[in-house]
Every structure is written in structure tokens, then in C-alpha cells.
Design an enzyme around this catalytic site. Sequence first.
Site, PDB file in Angstrom:
ATOM      1  N   THR A 119       0.829  -1.211   0.000  1.00  0.00           N
ATOM      2  CA  THR A 119       0.000   0.000   0.000  1.00  0.00           C
ATOM      3  C   THR A 119       0.861   1.259   0.000  1.00  0.00           C
ATOM      4  OG1 THR A 119      -1.574   1.249   1.338  1.00  0.00           O
ATOM      5  CG2 THR A 119      -0.114  -0.224   2.535  1.00  0.00           C
ATOM      6  N   ASP A 120       0.303   2.342  -0.519  1.00  0.00           N
ATOM      7  CA  ASP A 120       1.011   3.629  -0.476  1.00  0.00           C
ATOM      8  C   ASP A 120       1.107   4.182   0.943  1.00  0.00           C
ATOM      9  OD1 ASP A 120      -1.664   4.305  -0.114  1.00  0.00           O
ATOM     10  OD2 ASP A 120      -1.719   5.841  -1.672  1.00  0.00           O
ATOM     11  N   GLU A 121       0.329   3.613   1.866  1.00  0.00           N
ATOM     12  CA  GLU A 121       0.330   4.140   3.243  1.00  0.00           C
ATOM     13  C   GLU A 121       1.661   3.936   3.959  1.00  0.00           C
ATOM     14  OE1 GLU A 121      -2.948   3.111   5.696  1.00  0.00           O
ATOM     15  OE2 GLU A 121      -4.371   3.167   4.051  1.00  0.00           O
ATOM     16  N   TYR A 146      -1.623  -0.782  11.050  1.00  0.00           N
ATOM     17  CA  TYR A 146      -1.809  -1.428   9.740  1.00  0.00           C
ATOM     18  C   TYR A 146      -0.667  -1.073   8.793  1.00  0.00           C
ATOM     19  CZ  TYR A 146      -3.214  -1.711   4.853  1.00  0.00           C
ATOM     20  OH  TYR A 146      -3.213  -1.932   3.497  1.00  0.00           O
ATOM     21  N   LYS A 150       2.418  -3.369   7.134  1.00  0.00           N
ATOM     22  CA  LYS A 150       2.625  -3.539   5.687  1.00  0.00           C
ATOM     23  C   LYS A 150       4.044  -3.090   5.316  1.00  0.00           C
ATOM     24  CE  LYS A 150       0.199  -4.670   2.895  1.00  0.00           C
ATOM     25  NZ  LYS A 150      -0.098  -6.058   2.371  1.00  0.00           N
TER      26      LYS A 150
HETATM   27  P1  NAD Z   1      -9.486  -7.481   2.359  1.00  0.00           P
HETATM   28  O1  NAD Z   1      -9.452  -7.245   3.808  1.00  0.00           O
HETATM   29  O2  NAD Z   1     -10.735  -7.219   1.594  1.00  0.00           O
HETATM   30  O3  NAD Z   1      -9.072  -8.997   2.048  1.00  0.00           O
HETATM   31  C1  NAD Z   1      -8.041  -9.651   2.729  1.00  0.00           C
HETATM   32  C2  NAD Z   1      -8.196 -11.146   2.493  1.00  0.00           C
HETATM   33  O4  NAD Z   1      -7.101 -11.811   3.160  1.00  0.00           O
HETATM   34  C3  NAD Z   1      -9.478 -11.728   3.091  1.00  0.00           C
HETATM   35  O5  NAD Z   1     -10.067 -12.628   2.180  1.00  0.00           O
HETATM   36  C4  NAD Z   1      -8.999 -12.462   4.343  1.00  0.00           C
HETATM   37  O6  NAD Z   1      -9.805 -13.579   4.690  1.00  0.00           O
HETATM   38  C5  NAD Z   1      -7.605 -12.905   3.903  1.00  0.00           C
HETATM   39  N1  NAD Z   1      -6.711 -13.144   5.046  1.00  0.00           N
HETATM   40  C6  NAD Z   1      -6.541 -12.366   6.138  1.00  0.00           C
HETATM   41  N2  NAD Z   1      -5.641 -12.933   6.967  1.00  0.00           N
HETATM   42  C7  NAD Z   1      -5.214 -14.079   6.361  1.00  0.00           C
HETATM   43  C8  NAD Z   1      -4.278 -15.082   6.717  1.00  0.00           C
HETATM   44  N3  NAD Z   1      -3.591 -15.026   7.867  1.00  0.00           N
HETATM   45  N4  NAD Z   1      -4.074 -16.109   5.868  1.00  0.00           N
HETATM   46  C9  NAD Z   1      -4.794 -16.195   4.703  1.00  0.00           C
HETATM   47  N5  NAD Z   1      -5.691 -15.275   4.323  1.00  0.00           N
HETATM   48  C10 NAD Z   1      -5.906 -14.218   5.140  1.00  0.00           C
HETATM   49  O7  NAD Z   1      -8.269  -6.636   1.758  1.00  0.00           O
HETATM   50  P2  NAD Z   1      -8.108  -5.909   0.350  1.00  0.00           P
HETATM   51  O8  NAD Z   1      -8.654  -4.552   0.433  1.00  0.00           O
HETATM   52  O9  NAD Z   1      -8.554  -6.833  -0.727  1.00  0.00           O
HETATM   53  O10 NAD Z   1      -6.516  -5.787   0.300  1.00  0.00           O
HETATM   54  C11 NAD Z   1      -5.722  -6.788  -0.296  1.00  0.00           C
HETATM   55  C12 NAD Z   1      -4.268  -6.354  -0.249  1.00  0.00           C
HETATM   56  O11 NAD Z   1      -4.107  -5.125  -0.928  1.00  0.00           O
HETATM   57  C13 NAD Z   1      -3.746  -6.133   1.168  1.00  0.00           C
HETATM   58  O12 NAD Z   1      -2.423  -6.587   1.219  1.00  0.00           O
HETATM   59  C14 NAD Z   1      -3.787  -4.621   1.336  1.00  0.00           C
HETATM   60  O13 NAD Z   1      -2.797  -4.192   2.228  1.00  0.00           O
HETATM   61  C15 NAD Z   1      -3.489  -4.163  -0.086  1.00  0.00           C
HETATM   62  N6  NAD Z   1      -4.004  -2.849  -0.484  1.00  0.00           N
HETATM   63  C16 NAD Z   1      -5.337  -2.554  -0.332  1.00  0.00           C
HETATM   64  C17 NAD Z   1      -5.817  -1.330  -0.786  1.00  0.00           C
HETATM   65  C18 NAD Z   1      -7.292  -0.957  -0.690  1.00  0.00           C
HETATM   66  O14 NAD Z   1      -7.655   0.155  -1.005  1.00  0.00           O
HETATM   67  N7  NAD Z   1      -8.173  -1.856  -0.278  1.00  0.00           N
HETATM   68  C19 NAD Z   1      -4.938  -0.408  -1.354  1.00  0.00           C
HETATM   69  C20 NAD Z   1      -3.586  -0.739  -1.476  1.00  0.00           C
HETATM   70  C21 NAD Z   1      -3.143  -1.966  -1.049  1.00  0.00           C
HETATM   71  O1  TDX Z   2     -17.197   5.943   7.460  1.00  0.00           O
HETATM   72  C1  TDX Z   2     -16.095   6.414   7.140  1.00  0.00           C
HETATM   73  N1  TDX Z   2     -15.943   7.764   7.046  1.00  0.00           N
HETATM   74  C2  TDX Z   2     -14.788   8.355   6.659  1.00  0.00           C
HETATM   75  O2  TDX Z   2     -14.716   9.585   6.575  1.00  0.00           O
HETATM   76  C3  TDX Z   2     -14.958   5.562   6.845  1.00  0.00           C
HETATM   77  C4  TDX Z   2     -15.069   4.076   6.959  1.00  0.00           C
HETATM   78  C5  TDX Z   2     -13.782   6.188   6.446  1.00  0.00           C
HETATM   79  N2  TDX Z   2     -13.687   7.540   6.351  1.00  0.00           N
HETATM   80  C6  TDX Z   2     -12.451   8.163   5.849  1.00  0.00           C
HETATM   81  C7  TDX Z   2     -11.141   7.679   6.437  1.00  0.00           C
HETATM   82  C8  TDX Z   2     -10.179   7.842   5.268  1.00  0.00           C
HETATM   83  O3  TDX Z   2      -9.694   9.168   5.196  1.00  0.00           O
HETATM   84  O4  TDX Z   2     -12.388   7.812   4.457  1.00  0.00           O
HETATM   85  C9  TDX Z   2     -11.039   7.576   4.030  1.00  0.00           C
HETATM   86  C10 TDX Z   2     -10.927   6.163   3.497  1.00  0.00           C
HETATM   87  O5  TDX Z   2     -11.057   5.269   4.601  1.00  0.00           O
HETATM   88  P1  TDX Z   2     -10.878   3.685   4.455  1.00  0.00           P
HETATM   89  O6  TDX Z   2     -11.848   3.162   3.467  1.00  0.00           O
HETATM   90  O7  TDX Z   2     -10.861   3.107   5.819  1.00  0.00           O
HETATM   91  O8  TDX Z   2      -9.451   3.578   3.739  1.00  0.00           O
HETATM   92  P2  TDX Z   2      -7.961   4.057   4.171  1.00  0.00           P
HETATM   93  O9  TDX Z   2      -7.793   4.143   5.623  1.00  0.00           O
HETATM   94  O10 TDX Z   2      -7.627   5.251   3.320  1.00  0.00           O
HETATM   95  O11 TDX Z   2      -7.112   2.770   3.652  1.00  0.00           O
HETATM   96  C11 TDX Z   2      -7.454   2.110   2.414  1.00  0.00           C
HETATM   97  O12 TDX Z   2      -6.529   2.427   1.398  1.00  0.00           O
HETATM   98  C12 TDX Z   2      -5.225   1.953   1.549  1.00  0.00           C
HETATM   99  C13 TDX Z   2      -7.491   0.601   2.605  1.00  0.00           C
HETATM  100  O13 TDX Z   2      -8.423   0.275   3.625  1.00  0.00           O
HETATM  101  C14 TDX Z   2      -6.121   0.054   2.922  1.00  0.00           C
HETATM  102  O14 TDX Z   2      -6.159  -1.353   2.987  1.00  0.00           O
HETATM  103  C15 TDX Z   2      -5.181   0.473   1.834  1.00  0.00           C
HETATM  104  O15 TDX Z   2      -3.868   0.113   2.173  1.00  0.00           O
END
Ligand code: NAD
Ligand code: TDX
Length: 330
Positions: A119-121, A146, A150
Site C-alpha cells: 500500500t502507499d500508506e 496497519y 505492511k
Molecule cells: P481485504 O481485507 O478485503 O481482504 C483480505 C483477504 O485476506 C481476506 O479474504 C482475508 O480472509 C484474507 N486473510 C486475512 N488474513 C489471512 C491469513 N492469515 N491467511 C490467509 N488469508 C488471510 O483486503 P483488500 O482490500 O482486498 O486488500 C488486499 C491487499 O491489498 C492487502 O495486502 C492490502 O494491504 C493491499 N491494499 C489494499 C488497498 C485498498 O484500497 N483496499 C490499497 C492498497 C493496497
Molecule cells: O465511514 C467512514 N468515514 C470516513 O470519513 C470511513 C469508513 C472512512 N472515512 C475516511 C477515512 C479515510 O480518510 O475515508 C477515508 C478512506 O477510509 P478507508 O476506506 O478506511 O481507507 P484508508 O484508511 O484510506 O485505507 C485504504 O486504502 C489503503 C485501505 O483500507 C487500505 O487497505 C489500503 O492500504
Amino acid sequence: MRVLVTGGAGFIGANFVHSTIAAYPEAEVTVLDKLTYAGNPASIEGLERVELVVGDIADADTVDPLVKDADIVVNFAAESHNDNSLRDPYPFIRTNIEGTFRILEAVRRHGTRLHHISTDEVYGDLEIGEPRKFQPGDPYIPSSPYSSSKGASDLLVRAWVRSFGIEATISNCSNNYGPYQHIEKFIPRTVTNLIDGIRPRLYGTGEQVRDWIHVLDHNTAVWDIIHKGRIGETYLIGADGELSNLDVTKLILAEFGREPDDFDHVADRPGHDQRYAIDNSKLVEETGWEPHFKDFSAGLHDTVEWYKTHEEWWRPQKEAVEAKYAKQGQ
Ligand code: NAD
Ligand code: TDX
């Protein structure tokens, strides 16, 4: 081509499984997923050439034979929600750090190619309004349990490349949106709240900026990096989609024909990152990748429609998710 997708029952992983099966007729996909609260087998149900193994990436005996049998491992498995990491960091340490370690050890043993999803975080945050964007070589200064877990996982991957010569690449992507995203996250929470007639909840002022990318574009970039990326390199994935949370909320409200101020400000997230923004030039120059969804409003419209037409997928979780937020004043 045998592809091991860890976390393939989660949001981005499930979308990756769908697009891989569609784009690569010769691909056989094994999904390794623990099916935590965030994993939903329904997201990949009925797909041909896909096998689901329920198990933990932090369990060496589970991981080893699956990595041995694969041509490539794409590691999506993670605890992924910042708010959860503030309440209970331990699962993030175990899955994100120890789980990645177990995968790396298996990859080292069997010589399997790895692509690690991050992630960019890990780069911390930027100031709102400054022109700077994240660069691949920026220092890691994560803010939350988190993002620090990562960051730790990425550093392990880099060390295993350098010290043990494993074949791995890393990508750090910005905020994804699209189908199958868990409704604890901002966009699906807001959309499903509006379906239920609940006013959207904005943390703090709502001025924070996220750089939105459609999940399908994230996943085409991952395949481009697998094919054309250089081993040991880190690529930033983003589609120039910077918007404030307030602006995203207004766009979603408009999708429902509601007034732009029809939302509530709620308790802010402790340590809330102010702005994320990706400079994707390394990815674009080295792989020729281009996003398909260049217009956020169009991608958002499709996503809203998906949640409206897939209530059976998210409804069972709605009450518990909102009860958890209510306890935090959010
Ligand atoms: P998510 O939470 O929707 O899915 C995570 C999946 O991993 C789930 O199916 C969960 O059951 C599985 N999991 C959790 N712990 C596990 C373990 N110990 N062993 C096997 N499986 C396990 O997450 P997502 O949003 O799909 O994110 C996927 C990846 O992308 C993560 O690595 C996250 O850091 C990265 N990422 C997410 C975002 C975003 O905006 N969602 C952005 C950048 C990077
Ligand atoms: O109800 C809400 N109201 C609100 O204002 C929620 C759930 C979030 N927020 C804000 C918090 C953040 O500034 O919205 C923004 C986005 O929140 P999230 O969906 O929780 O995402 P964020 O914390 O930005 O992280 C996401 O992007 C990077 C993913 O969850 C991560 O897995 C990924 O690494």
C-alpha cells in the site's frame, strides 16, 4: 500457469482471480485464504479453474506445499483496515508480518516467483495542497499499526531479494474501489448506508484526500509488473484520482439524488493520514500500463449499481459493521 493467490477471497484478491481467469485461459488458480471476517467465498464461487484452500499464510505447513506447486505467488492476504488496527493490532502483526515471512521462506526454498501487494500508506502522508506525490524511493514513515505492518512486510521482501536472491517484485497501490469491497471501508459503507437511508459519516472535517483507483486497474498493473517489472523493484500503482472524502461523499449523495450536505461529521480517526498521492511514472514508463477507468464518477456509478444489485452479498454483515462503528462514535 499455476497461480497461487493468497487472500483471494478478499476484495482485491477476488477481483484479481476473476480477471486472471478471464484473461489467461491456461491459468489454474489456487486461492489460499483464512476466510477471516473480510474473506467471502461467495466472491469467487463457481469459477472454473479456481480452487479454494482455507488456511493461514502464517502457517508454514499450509503455505509450503502450495508455494512448491505454484509458478507464481501473488500475496494479497492481509489484515487491511486501519480502524481495526487501532483497536487490536496483533492480527496485523501476525498476518501481515509473520505471514509474509512464511511465504518468503517457502519461496526461497522452492524458487517460486513472488509478487507482493502493498500500500502507499507505508510512505506516511502528504500535506493537503502540496504538489508532491509519493515516489518509489521515498522513506517509509507509516502512521498506523496497519501501515507499519505492511511496511515491515515490504522490508522483509526487499531483504529476501538482496540476501537470498529470491525473485520478487512489490507494488504499493493507492485506495481501491469497486465490487466485492467489504462494507467497513469508506465507499461501500457510505453507499450501503444510503441504500438503508442512513446519513453518510465523515471522519473529522472530511478534507482528507485519497487517490482513488478502480480495482480492475490495480490488477492490470499487477499483471504488467509480473510480466515486465524488474526483480527486486518497487512500483507505485495509482491512477491520478485525488479527491477529498467530502467530495467523494457528495458524488455518492448525488448518485442517490440526495442533497450535498446530507451527511454527518463524526469522531475523527486517531493519527488520520491527511493525503495520499501516487506518482505512477515508473510503472507507466517501464510497463506501458494505462488505467481503463480514467473518470472516477463513471467507475463510482458502476460501483453504486453493483452494491444496489448485490445486496445478498453485503447484507449479512451490515448490522454488525454499523454496531462496531457506533461504539466508536462513528
Ligand atoms: P481485504 O481485507 O478485503 O481482504 C483480505 C483477504 O485476506 C481476506 O479474504 C482475508 O480472509 C484474507 N486473510 C486475512 N488474513 C489471512 C491469513 N492469515 N491467511 C490467509 N488469508 C488471510 O483486503 P483488500 O482490500 O482486498 O486488500 C488486499 C491487499 O491489498 C492487502 O495486502 C492490502 O494491504 C493491499 N491494499 C489494499 C488497498 C485498498 O484500497 N483496499 C490499497 C492498497 C493496497
Ligand atoms: O465511514 C467512514 N468515514 C470516513 O470519513 C470511513 C469508513 C472512512 N472515512 C475516511 C477515512 C479515510 O480518510 O475515508 C477515508 C478512506 O477510509 P478507508 O476506506 O478506511 O481507507 P484508508 O484508511 O484510506 O485505507 C485504504 O486504502 C489503503 C485501505 O483500507 C487500505 O487497505 C489500503 O492500504
